[in-house]
Design an enzyme around this catalytic site. Sequence first.
Site, PDB file in Angstrom:
ATOM      1  N   ASP A   1      17.003 -12.446  -9.532  1.00 18.42           N
ATOM      2  CA  ASP A   1      16.485 -11.724 -10.689  1.00 18.42           C
ATOM      3  C   ASP A   1      15.370 -10.775 -10.257  1.00 18.42           C
ATOM      4  OD1 ASP A   1      18.214 -13.199 -12.270  1.00 18.42           O
ATOM      5  OD2 ASP A   1      16.720 -14.739 -12.695  1.00 18.42           O
ATOM      6  N   LYS A   2      15.121  -9.770 -11.062  1.00 21.61           N
ATOM      7  CA  LYS A   2      14.126  -8.742 -10.749  1.00 21.61           C
ATOM      8  C   LYS A   2      12.793  -9.346 -10.300  1.00 21.61           C
ATOM      9  CE  LYS A   2      11.425  -5.065 -12.956  1.00 21.61           C
ATOM     10  NZ  LYS A   2      11.190  -4.294 -14.210  1.00 21.61           N
TER      11      LYS A   2
END
Length: 322
Positions: free
Chosen positions: A139-140
Site C-alpha cells: 500500500d502507498k
Amino acid sequence: MSEHIELTGTVPASCNGKRLDQTLAELFPDYSRSRLKNWITDQCVKVDGKLVDKPREKMITGMTVEVTAELIEEQRFEAQPIRLNIVYEDDAIMVINKPAGLVVHPGAGTPSGTLLNALLHHYPAIDQVPRAGIIHRLDKDTTGLMVVAKTLPAQTHLVAAMQEREITREYEAVCNGAMTAGGHVDEPIGRHPTKRTHMAVVAMGKPALTHYRVVERFRNHTHLRLRLETGRTHQIRVHMAHIRHPLVGDITYGGRPRPPQDASPELLAYLRGFKRQALHAARLSLHHPITGEWLSFDAPTPDDFVELVKLLRADRNAHAEE
C-alpha cells in the site's frame, strides 16, 4: 504495438495424458499459465496441425505443438527519475525498500510518480515485462521490501512461486489494544459490500491467512511480527481490524488514536500526528527465479515507526514505576 511469437515443441513422455495447458506450461516455461491458456482459447495453438481451443485436451507423447500468437505490449508509462532504495540487484531481479508515500502502480488519481515509473527510468528494458516486473504490491503508506522481476522468465517463475506460497513475507506492525498472545486470522477477504474502495472479511471472499506474534506489549498497544500465507489487498490491515486490533494510523480500518489513560503530551501528539498505518515489510525470503539460490533480505524499521515504539515503551515504563 505487439511482438509476433512462434513456438514449436514435441510432447515429452512426462506430459503423456496431461492437459494441453499443463503441457504448454512445461514446454514453454517463460510464459505464464494464464497467457498460455488465453492463447489456447484464442485459437493460437495447433496440435499435429489441427487447431485446438480447449485447455483440457489430453496430450499424447510425440504430438507436435505449435503456438502462433501476438505478444501484445501493455500500456506504456513514462520513465521518471525517482530515487529507489535498491537492497539487491542482479540481471534477473531487484529487491526494493519502498518508502511511505510512494504508490506502486499508476492508477486513478495517481497517473505518474509511482514505483513503476521509477523502475522504467532505472532499467528501461523492464518495459518488456508485464507491469514492469512488479510481482506484488505494498500500500502507498506501507514501507518495506518488494521483489521486482527484470526479465520475462524471472517474472513467470516469481508469479508461480507467489501463487505456491514459496515467497516468505514478514511484517512489523503496531496495533491498537494490548494483545495477550499471538495467533492467526484465517478469514476470507473480498471487496467491502458498500464501501467500494475498502476490503473486508466477507463470506464469499478469497481465502486469506495471516499469522502474528507479540514482540512487545504496551499499555494500550502491541508491537507485532506478522507473516502472510496469502497476499490479498489490505490483508493485514483488514485482518487486524477484524479481530478488533486495527493498526495505529490506519484511519480506513478504524485505527484512530487510542492513547492510554494519562498519556504524556508528547505521546498524545505523536499518536494524533501519525498519519499512516504502522506497517513495515521487514523481511523477504525467496528462491532466486533463475539460480534457485535461497535469498533473504531485511529492511530496517523506518524512523517514524521506531519513534512510535520508543514513546509507547517510555509511557509503559513511566506508569509501571507509579
